[in-house]
Design a protein around this motif. Structure first.
Motif, short mmCIF file in Angstrom:
data_model
loop_
_atom_site.label_atom_id
_atom_site.label_comp_id
_atom_site.label_asym_id
_atom_site.label_seq_id
_atom_site.Cartn_x
_atom_site.Cartn_y
_atom_site.Cartn_z
N ASN A 191 0.75 -1.04 0.05
CA ASN A 191 0.23 -0.02 -0.01
C ASN A 191 0.76 1.35 0.03
N PHE A 192 2.20 1.20 0.47
CA PHE A 192 2.78 2.57 0.48
C PHE A 192 4.22 2.35 -0.16
N GLU A 193 4.55 1.07 -0.66
CA GLU A 193 5.92 0.68 -1.22
C GLU A 193 7.00 0.86 -0.11
N GLU A 194 6.67 0.57 1.03
CA GLU A 194 7.60 0.66 1.95
C GLU A 194 8.41 -0.63 2.11
N SER A 195 9.82 -0.44 2.00
CA SER A 195 10.76 -1.89 1.91
C SER A 195 10.27 -2.65 3.03
N PRO A 196 10.06 -4.08 2.80
CA PRO A 196 9.60 -4.93 3.88
C PRO A 196 10.84 -5.18 4.51
N VAL A 197 10.45 -5.75 5.98
CA VAL A 197 11.42 -6.02 6.71
C VAL A 197 11.17 -7.53 7.06
N GLN A 198 12.37 -8.33 7.22
CA GLN A 198 12.40 -9.82 7.65
C GLN A 198 12.22 -9.62 8.99
N TYR A 199 11.84 -10.81 9.61
CA TYR A 199 11.50 -10.61 11.02
C TYR A 199 11.65 -12.10 11.60
N ALA A 200 12.08 -12.25 12.90
CA ALA A 200 12.26 -13.47 13.66
C ALA A 200 12.08 -13.03 15.12
N ALA A 201 11.33 -14.01 15.98
CA ALA A 201 11.17 -13.51 17.20
C ALA A 201 11.63 -14.83 18.34
N TYR A 202 12.02 -14.40 19.32
CA TYR A 202 12.66 -15.15 20.10
C TYR A 202 12.47 -14.86 21.63
N VAL A 203 12.56 -16.05 22.52
CA VAL A 203 12.30 -15.73 24.04
C VAL A 203 13.65 -15.79 24.70
N ALA A 204 13.99 -14.90 25.50
CA ALA A 204 15.38 -14.87 26.09
C ALA A 204 14.93 -15.83 27.51
N VAL A 205 15.48 -17.04 27.57
CA VAL A 205 14.98 -17.60 28.92
C VAL A 205 16.10 -18.10 29.90
N GLY A 206 17.27 -17.28 29.81
CA GLY A 206 18.10 -17.12 31.00
C GLY A 206 19.20 -18.26 30.83
N GLY A 207 19.64 -18.87 32.02
CA GLY A 207 20.57 -20.11 31.88
C GLY A 207 20.15 -21.36 31.50
N ILE A 208 21.12 -22.20 31.57
CA ILE A 208 20.88 -23.77 30.85
C ILE A 208 19.82 -24.47 31.97
N THR A 209 19.81 -24.07 33.20
CA THR A 209 18.65 -24.74 33.99
C THR A 209 17.51 -24.39 33.33
N SER A 210 17.08 -23.42 32.99
CA SER A 210 15.68 -22.79 32.51
C SER A 210 15.68 -23.52 31.24
N VAL A 211 16.63 -23.78 30.31
CA VAL A 211 16.62 -24.38 29.00
C VAL A 211 16.08 -25.71 29.07
N ILE A 212 16.54 -26.55 30.21
CA ILE A 212 16.28 -27.86 30.24
C ILE A 212 14.97 -27.94 30.86
N LYS A 213 14.50 -27.10 31.67
CA LYS A 213 13.04 -27.19 32.21
C LYS A 213 12.14 -26.91 31.16
N LEU A 214 12.34 -25.96 30.30
CA LEU A 214 11.65 -25.28 29.29
C LEU A 214 11.57 -26.76 27.92
N MET A 215 12.63 -27.44 27.87
CA MET A 215 12.79 -28.25 26.82
C MET A 215 11.80 -29.61 27.17
N PHE A 216 12.03 -29.81 28.58
CA PHE A 216 10.90 -30.92 28.88
C PHE A 216 9.51 -30.57 28.53
N ALA A 217 9.27 -29.36 29.18
CA ALA A 217 7.91 -28.93 29.14
C ALA A 217 7.40 -28.77 27.61
N GLY A 218 8.32 -28.27 26.91
CA GLY A 218 7.94 -28.32 25.11
C GLY A 218 7.68 -29.56 24.56
N LEU A 219 8.38 -30.65 25.05
CA LEU A 219 8.60 -31.79 24.42
C LEU A 219 7.19 -32.72 24.87
#
Length: 429
Positions: free
Chosen positions: A266-294
């Motif tokens: 609609n405005f010929e504005e240059s499109p921006v590519q985008y990716a979104a992440y969650v910062a989860v802290g240290g390795i303990t949080s990663v392991i906890k979230l991995m199990f919950a995710g699986l």
């Protein structure tokens, strides 16, 4: 806007629900904002007069406004009764729809609003619902001159407007952005009401429908400007934030991409590519979230698995989701930071063969995401709809927040209400 036939600027539908009660409080705050120059007639709507009355009494007590209940209209309506939804829509300029999961309860409200000349804002974070509603109702809403705007809470106003803010602050052409959400909690930890969990369970359980919808819509790809943004691994380390991160599974990517398409077409504005992440802290949080995710991804594939996930949210989410939701202490102590890392090109550099030569880092910061920032974002989106009419897309239609509000003062409004946008750094590489 207000007439004898349409007496309310805003109607909060689902005001007695978990999120709806917080949206009700936020509208009550807006009603007495010292910067308001005109009255804000509004109403709450739902199935039970007693429950709606209790929500208003609780808000009156919390805000020190003993006369609040007598200042607010009450409309009785039910999602299962289309005639009652039409009556509600006839009385409102803008309906704030707080009744989810939207995939089950959202469409009748949108339909009633369009047919009866009311605009509608929701806080859905469900990509399939959001994309289907835009696909189905954009033209009908445009014909009626009303605005149907989804994902106007924490999902996905900070991300969508944050990318636009980052683009506006870069002295050149922004081509790609990665965002990282960090959720901060106090000593009592975090808790999210299980309504959000239910939406996620049903959404992930029906991902094939979203793929079919995207294939059926047959959209031409938008051009790629600059090098392709590489996806990070499912678990990656962000050096700048000194934190591990995982992909953000909410609606932000779906919403931002649709906004970028709209601004390009609609405005010929240059499109921006985008990716979104969650910062989860240290390795303990990663392991906890991995199990919950699986656990989640395994159970969500089967009908009986989905029933178990919905019945025992606290167990399967490792304590993050509960049927009670957060306490007031948890809400008061929580906050979020959304950090954007963008790259692009200076005004005199072509994007064809050159490497990006500009970098920018911006942030959106705010209070607790689900029940403090979400009502603020939703109510300020509604105030923008009511007050910045000349800066909205000329005809009505179905829009993402970024498509609807990119030319308005919504970012200024959010800054004044505690959701703050800022540039952290900007440099030439």
């Amino acid at each position: 806007m207000v007439t004898a036939e349409r007496p309310f600027h805003l109607v909060v539908f689902g005001a007695s629900g978990f999120t709806g009660q917080f949206v009700t409080e936020e509208v009550a705050r807006e009603q007495v904002d010292p910067e308001r120059s005109s009255p804000l007639p509004w109403a709450v709507a739902g199935r039970s007069r007693e429950k709606l009355q209790r929500v208003l009494e609780r808000a009156a007590l919390k805000l020190g406004r003993p006369t609040l209940s007598s200042e607010v209209g009450i409309i009785i309506c039910d999602i299962a009764n289309p005639a009652s939804l039409e009556e509600m829509a006839k009385q409102a300029a803008v309906v704030l729809n707080c009744v989810g999961p939207y995939r089950f309860y959202g469409e009748p409200v949108i339909k009633a609003c369009i047919e009866n000349g009311a605009s509608c804002i929701d806080i859905s974070g469900e990509p399939q619902f959001l994309e289907l509603m835009q696909w189905k109702y954009h033209e009908k809403a445009a014909e009626k001159g009303v605005y149907i705007i989804g994902s106007s809470g924490f999902d996905s106003i900070p991300a969508d407007l944050g990318v636009i803010y980052t683009r506006n602050k870069m002295n050149g052409t922004l081509t790609a952005v990665e965002s990282f959400i960090t959720i901060h909690s106090g000593p009592e930890g975090l808790s999210i009401h299980d309504g959000t969990w239910k939406s996620a369970v049903y959404g992930f359980g029906d991902q094939s429908s979203l793929k079919k919808l995207r294939n059926a819509s047959n959209l031409k790809p938008v051009p790629l400007v600059g090098p392709k943004l590489k996806r990070r691994w499912p678990i990656s380390y962000c050096r700048e934030l000194k934190s591990y991160s995982i992909p953000f599974m909410g609606s932000d990517v779906s919403v931002v991409r649709r906004t970028q398409r709209y601004l390009y077409e609609n405005f010929e504005e240059s499109p921006v590519q985008y990716a979104a992440y969650v910062a989860v802290g240290g390795i303990t949080s990663v392991i906890k979230l991995m199990f919950a995710g699986l656990f989640f991804l395994f159970f969500v594939r089967f009908g009986i698995g989905r029933q178990l996930l919905i019945k025992f949210p606290w167990f399967f989410s490792f304590g993050y989701f509960s049927k009670q939701g957060p306490t007031q202490k948890q809400l008061d102590a929580a906050s979020f930071t959304l950090t954007f890392f963008g790259q692009g090109y200076g005004q005199d550099i072509g994007a064809d063969k050159n490497k990006p030569n500009l970098k920018i880092c911006t942030q959106v910061k705010g209070p607790e995401a689900g029940y403090v920032a979400t009502p603020i974002a939703m109510v300020q989106a509604a105030m923008t709809l009511l007050n910045d009419a000349s800066d909205l897309p000329k005809a009505g239609g179905g829009f993402t927040p970024g498509a609807a509000f990119s030319k308005t003062k919504l970012i200024d409004r959010l800054n004044k209400h505690g959701i703050e946008f800022s540039v952290i750094s900007s440099s030439e590489v």
